[in-house]
Enzyme design. Sequence first.
Site, PDB file in Angstrom:
ATOM      1  N   GLN A  86     -30.901  62.003  15.925  1.00 36.31           N
ATOM      2  CA  GLN A  86     -31.567  62.704  17.032  1.00 36.31           C
ATOM      3  C   GLN A  86     -30.975  62.298  18.394  1.00 36.31           C
ATOM      4  O   GLN A  86     -29.815  61.919  18.453  1.00 36.31           O
ATOM      5  CB  GLN A  86     -33.093  62.473  16.992  1.00 36.31           C
ATOM      6  CG  GLN A  86     -33.792  63.186  15.859  1.00 36.31           C
ATOM      7  CD  GLN A  86     -33.999  62.318  14.646  1.00 36.31           C
ATOM      8  OE1 GLN A  86     -34.074  61.099  14.721  1.00 36.31           O
ATOM      9  NE2 GLN A  86     -34.091  62.932  13.488  1.00 36.31           N
ATOM     10  N   ALA A 109     -28.380  72.109  11.385  1.00 33.38           N
ATOM     11  CA  ALA A 109     -27.678  71.762  10.143  1.00 33.38           C
ATOM     12  C   ALA A 109     -28.652  71.463   9.022  1.00 33.38           C
ATOM     13  O   ALA A 109     -28.343  71.652   7.848  1.00 33.38           O
ATOM     14  CB  ALA A 109     -26.772  70.553  10.380  1.00 33.38           C
ATOM     15  N   GLY A 116     -29.230  66.140  10.764  1.00 37.42           N
ATOM     16  CA  GLY A 116     -28.081  66.695  10.053  1.00 37.42           C
ATOM     17  C   GLY A 116     -26.811  66.443  10.832  1.00 37.42           C
ATOM     18  O   GLY A 116     -26.675  66.902  11.965  1.00 37.42           O
ATOM     19  N   HIS A 117     -25.889  65.687  10.264  1.00 43.43           N
ATOM     20  CA  HIS A 117     -24.622  65.387  10.925  1.00 43.43           C
ATOM     21  C   HIS A 117     -23.503  66.158  10.228  1.00 43.43           C
ATOM     22  O   HIS A 117     -23.270  65.995   9.037  1.00 43.43           O
ATOM     23  CB  HIS A 117     -24.347  63.878  10.906  1.00 43.43           C
ATOM     24  CG  HIS A 117     -25.295  63.098  11.758  1.00 43.43           C
ATOM     25  ND1 HIS A 117     -25.343  61.718  11.770  1.00 43.43           N
ATOM     26  CD2 HIS A 117     -26.230  63.510  12.637  1.00 43.43           C
ATOM     27  CE1 HIS A 117     -26.280  61.324  12.628  1.00 43.43           C
ATOM     28  NE2 HIS A 117     -26.826  62.389  13.152  1.00 43.43           N
ATOM     29  N   THR A 126     -32.159  72.624   8.974  1.00 43.46           N
ATOM     30  CA  THR A 126     -33.131  73.696   8.736  1.00 43.46           C
ATOM     31  C   THR A 126     -32.576  75.098   8.947  1.00 43.46           C
ATOM     32  O   THR A 126     -33.173  76.064   8.490  1.00 43.46           O
ATOM     33  CB  THR A 126     -34.328  73.532   9.687  1.00 43.46           C
ATOM     34  OG1 THR A 126     -33.857  73.666  11.047  1.00 43.46           O
ATOM     35  CG2 THR A 126     -34.983  72.170   9.521  1.00 43.46           C
ATOM     36  N   ASP A 174     -28.402  66.839  18.254  1.00 48.29           N
ATOM     37  CA  ASP A 174     -27.443  67.916  17.939  1.00 48.29           C
ATOM     38  C   ASP A 174     -26.233  67.895  18.872  1.00 48.29           C
ATOM     39  O   ASP A 174     -25.610  68.929  19.113  1.00 48.29           O
ATOM     40  CB  ASP A 174     -28.119  69.299  18.010  1.00 48.29           C
ATOM     41  CG  ASP A 174     -29.351  69.375  17.148  1.00 48.29           C
ATOM     42  OD1 ASP A 174     -29.263  69.002  15.965  1.00 48.29           O
ATOM     43  OD2 ASP A 174     -30.416  69.791  17.655  1.00 48.29           O
ATOM     44  N   LYS A 212     -22.914  64.012  16.948  1.00 48.04           N
ATOM     45  CA  LYS A 212     -22.737  62.591  16.634  1.00 48.04           C
ATOM     46  C   LYS A 212     -21.968  62.389  15.340  1.00 48.04           C
ATOM     47  O   LYS A 212     -21.171  61.461  15.225  1.00 48.04           O
ATOM     48  CB  LYS A 212     -24.091  61.896  16.558  1.00 48.04           C
ATOM     49  CG  LYS A 212     -24.817  61.800  17.899  1.00 48.04           C
ATOM     50  CD  LYS A 212     -26.132  61.073  17.778  1.00 48.04           C
ATOM     51  CE  LYS A 212     -27.140  61.827  16.945  1.00 48.04           C
ATOM     52  NZ  LYS A 212     -27.518  63.144  17.491  1.00 48.04           N
ATOM     53  N   SER A 243     -14.107  66.560  22.881  1.00 48.52           N
ATOM     54  CA  SER A 243     -13.963  67.365  21.669  1.00 48.52           C
ATOM     55  C   SER A 243     -13.904  68.844  22.048  1.00 48.52           C
ATOM     56  O   SER A 243     -14.744  69.327  22.807  1.00 48.52           O
ATOM     57  CB  SER A 243     -15.143  67.118  20.729  1.00 48.52           C
ATOM     58  OG  SER A 243     -15.097  68.004  19.629  1.00 48.52           O
TER      59      SER A 243
END
Length: 424
Positions: A222, A297, A40-41, A299, A13, A16, A411
């Site tokens: 992950q 993202a 989830g990305h 769940t 998380d 990435k 970022s």
Amino acid sequence: MSATVLVGSQWGDEGKGKIVDILSENFDIVARYQGGANAGHTVMIGDKQYILHLIPSGILRENVICVIGNGVVIDPQALLEEIALLESHGISVEGRLFISQNAHLIMPYHKLLDSISELGEQKIGTTGRGIGPCYIDKYARKGIRIVDLLNRTELEKKIRMNLKEKNDLLQKIYSHEGLDVEAIVKQYLEFDKAIDKYIKDVPAYLNQALDEGKSVLLEGAQGTFLDVDHGTYPFVTSSNPTSGGACTGTGIPPTRINSVIGIVKAYTTRVGNGPFPTELTDEEGERLRQIGAEFGATTGRPRRCGWFDAFLVSYSKMINGITSAAVTKLDVLSNYEKIKVCIGYELNGKRLKTFPTNVEHLNNVKPIYEEVDGWMEDISNCTDYDSLPEKTKNYLNFIAKHSGINISIVSVGPKRKQTFWVTR
């Protein structure tokens, strides 16, 4: 040409998906090397948000080819839904997406067994997507691969053999009704028709691309501390998100990799159970969660939050061979007068020299913190390193020094324009 690996340097998380999207502008091919649809990305393009689970986020760049390697376990339903979602947004997939013929398939019994196993007392905190049980079958040499879809007789034979064992387990141990072999065979043959045009000999394709001078970015799911070998076992995933997994998961040899980019969040989070030395279980942790929108993202589960752990990241640098790092979500810390950073651990009154992967030790370590001045101003509109406040630069320098990393990307928000390269 050489390949570049991008890894999560904490518990996943780290952002990435966004960094892959930024980097892929300069790459010909982006290849995913492990994990499944439990990742989830999230990528923001303009005001549109895309959440991808299996397909690399490089697919959002129209000139980039995306590859799903043999190290990935594929849920057919999730893959087809993702393809349909992209196409509904006008993003072309055909001719730009290739899937390894040796990738293993997640079967209905994998997802069912995964969900049932999480009902017991020894919960790992999985997403219930069948990832672990699929990898179990892979290493027990009972797995079903995409290449098996080409022969209906052999496919039916393998599914029938697996279901005999799985149905016994479901019925006799879990008191659950068994699954129908005919229905599963029919479902997966239909899947074969839908994905036939995407299937590729991935190792041959990627190595030939490198021979032709094309650039390849290898993307993991992950993070390092969910690695089955080097993470906080047993509270880990079932594959190798670390850089070593990039070779086994795609067929690219290590001699063709020349750099490893580590993604680090400006603080620390993790999902699921397991040790987390810098976790904040009070109002401060909830504040971080709300400001950082720290919810899964895939769940929607709330993430556990804590201060940046430089000792943890330094271990990640060693394991992965990180050559440069991207720091994400730096803007989340903009409203803190003081920010804590963990620079080491104590166990039983003694300072540790190396990171302990023993869960009992990690559960009992005492983080050693140093405080850094916060900057107390909005940085989300900063467009380059020089425009950051001095105290923000001090924070970056501090975590870089104690983690041993070289920060090359920063970022300060979810959008593409809120990411910039660090030039000094």
